[in-house]
Write an enzyme that holds these catalytic residues in place. Structure first.
Site, PDB file in Angstrom:
ATOM      1  N   GLU A   1       6.636 -20.128 -13.958  1.00 43.25           N
ATOM      2  CA  GLU A   1       7.443 -21.223 -14.458  1.00 43.25           C
ATOM      3  C   GLU A   1       7.923 -20.812 -15.870  1.00 43.25           C
ATOM      4  O   GLU A   1       7.226 -20.258 -16.583  1.00 43.25           O
ATOM      5  CB  GLU A   1       6.719 -22.516 -14.581  1.00 43.25           C
ATOM      6  N   ASP A   2       9.091 -21.100 -16.013  1.00 44.50           N
ATOM      7  CA  ASP A   2       9.602 -21.183 -17.455  1.00 44.50           C
ATOM      8  C   ASP A   2       8.938 -21.687 -18.384  1.00 44.50           C
ATOM      9  O   ASP A   2       8.445 -21.296 -19.697  1.00 44.50           O
ATOM     10  CB  ASP A   2      11.163 -21.183 -17.639  1.00 44.50           C
TER      11      ASP A   2
ATOM     12  N   ASP B   1       7.172 -29.302 -18.780  1.00 44.84           N
ATOM     13  CA  ASP B   1       7.607 -30.513 -19.797  1.00 44.84           C
ATOM     14  C   ASP B   1       6.758 -31.586 -19.254  1.00 44.84           C
ATOM     15  O   ASP B   1       5.703 -31.778 -19.614  1.00 44.84           O
ATOM     16  CB  ASP B   1       9.177 -30.694 -19.842  1.00 44.84           C
TER      17      ASP B   1
ATOM     18  N   PHE C   1      14.137 -29.263 -27.592  1.00 45.11           N
ATOM     19  CA  PHE C   1      14.730 -28.728 -26.463  1.00 45.11           C
ATOM     20  C   PHE C   1      14.967 -27.324 -26.716  1.00 45.11           C
ATOM     21  O   PHE C   1      15.573 -26.889 -27.573  1.00 45.11           O
ATOM     22  CB  PHE C   1      16.239 -29.365 -26.070  1.00 45.11           C
TER      23      PHE C   1
ATOM     24  N   ARG D   1      21.225 -18.619 -21.471  1.00 48.18           N
ATOM     25  CA  ARG D   1      19.979 -18.002 -20.810  1.00 48.18           C
ATOM     26  C   ARG D   1      19.972 -16.290 -21.036  1.00 48.18           C
ATOM     27  O   ARG D   1      18.780 -15.890 -20.971  1.00 48.18           O
ATOM     28  CB  ARG D   1      20.501 -18.046 -18.999  1.00 48.18           C
TER      29      ARG D   1
HETATM   30  P1  5GP Z   1       9.685 -30.858 -16.095  1.00 49.24           P
HETATM   31  O1  5GP Z   1       9.639 -31.450 -14.624  1.00 49.24           O
HETATM   32  O2  5GP Z   1       8.063 -30.464 -16.364  1.00 49.24           O
HETATM   33  O3  5GP Z   1       9.735 -32.278 -17.124  1.00 49.24           O
HETATM   34  O4  5GP Z   1      10.573 -29.836 -16.341  1.00 49.24           O
HETATM   35  C1  5GP Z   1      10.224 -28.523 -15.738  1.00 49.24           C
HETATM   36  C2  5GP Z   1      11.953 -28.037 -15.840  1.00 49.24           C
HETATM   37  O5  5GP Z   1      12.724 -28.731 -16.842  1.00 49.24           O
HETATM   38  C3  5GP Z   1      11.918 -26.405 -16.535  1.00 49.24           C
HETATM   39  O6  5GP Z   1      11.566 -25.757 -15.209  1.00 49.24           O
HETATM   40  C4  5GP Z   1      13.121 -26.376 -17.218  1.00 49.24           C
HETATM   41  O7  5GP Z   1      13.993 -26.130 -16.257  1.00 49.24           O
HETATM   42  C5  5GP Z   1      13.604 -27.891 -17.569  1.00 49.24           C
HETATM   43  N1  5GP Z   1      13.108 -28.035 -19.026  1.00 49.24           N
HETATM   44  C6  5GP Z   1      12.193 -28.694 -19.628  1.00 49.24           C
HETATM   45  N2  5GP Z   1      11.967 -28.544 -20.816  1.00 49.24           N
HETATM   46  C7  5GP Z   1      12.968 -27.724 -21.179  1.00 49.24           C
HETATM   47  C8  5GP Z   1      13.626 -27.439 -22.313  1.00 49.24           C
HETATM   48  O8  5GP Z   1      12.882 -27.710 -23.705  1.00 49.24           O
HETATM   49  N3  5GP Z   1      14.660 -26.581 -22.449  1.00 49.24           N
HETATM   50  C9  5GP Z   1      15.244 -25.896 -21.326  1.00 49.24           C
HETATM   51  N4  5GP Z   1      16.177 -25.315 -21.198  1.00 49.24           N
HETATM   52  N5  5GP Z   1      14.742 -26.653 -20.117  1.00 49.24           N
HETATM   53  C10 5GP Z   1      13.760 -27.573 -19.996  1.00 49.24           C
END
Ligand code: 5GP
Length: 177
Positions: free
Chosen positions: A100-101, A104, A153, A166
């Site tokens: 995973e990147d 959040d 963010f 990216r």
């Molecule tokens: P979650 O479901 O945990 O809220 O979010 C996961 C996905 O949301 C990540 O894989 C990513 O694609 C996107 N995401 C969450 N936070 C960020 C952020 O700070 N920046 C970016 N560019 N994408 C985010």
């Protein structure tokens, strides 16, 4: 245009990322060197991280991708996760490592884990480059975690805002100008 979000502030340098990847890869190599795992990159944000970590890992492994979407160009998660690309590799009985990147709210990862577990792999673990715990809505396991980031963010190193940034080799946070 509502807001201008183009001010970029460096949060994690490419050197820090390189060092962290070496540390994570050493741990993963120790755990998986004789298990031929399948690394599953969560699209799109993980593609740079996955490409870098597999080359440092240098062990036999398979690679596949799963695509989920929850952001759609905004900076807040919609909370509704959608599968936009299914896994193609059969993973029954295999050791799976999700790449995973960023985690959040945890909703995307939780969704991905549920999809993968239905395919009866031998094990599923998670490696996430970035962990943003402040907005977590659901507890998710992160077995190999890179950096904990603040409630900002972030973009770069595979992560986008509206498909921009990216390509950056470091990680920045976006600020309103
Ligand atoms: P979650 O479901 O945990 O809220 O979010 C996961 C996905 O949301 C990540 O894989 C990513 O694609 C996107 N995401 C969450 N936070 C960020 C952020 O700070 N920046 C970016 N560019 N994408 C985010």
């Amino acid at each position: 245009m509502e807001r201008c979000l183009s001010k970029l502030n460096t949060l994690i340098t490419s050197e820090q990322i390189e060092t962290k990847i070496a540390e994570l890869a050493a741990r993963i190599r120790e755990d998986y060197h004789d298990r031929n795992p399948v690394l599953v990159g969560v699209l799109k944000g993980s593609f740079v991280f996955l490409a870098d970590i597999v080359r440092v890992l240098d062990i036999p492994l398979g690679i596949d991708f799963i695509g989920v979407s929850s952001y759609r160009g905004r900076m807040e998660s919609s909370g509704e996760i959608e599968l936009i690309q299914a896994l193609r590799t059969p993973i029954a009985g295999r050791d799976v490592l999700v790449i995973e990147d960023i985690v959040d709210t945890g909703l995307s990862l939780n969704y991905v884990l549920n999809v993968l577990r239905q395919k009866t792999p031998a094990s599923v673990k998670v490696c996430a480059l970035l962990d943003k715990p402040s907005k977590r809505k659901i507890t998710v396991p992160i077995d190999y975690s890179g950096f904990t980031v603040p409630d900002k963010f972030v973009v770069g190193y595979g992560l986008d805002f509206d498909e921009q940034y990216r390509y950056l080799s470091h990680i920045c946070y976006l600020e309103e100008k």
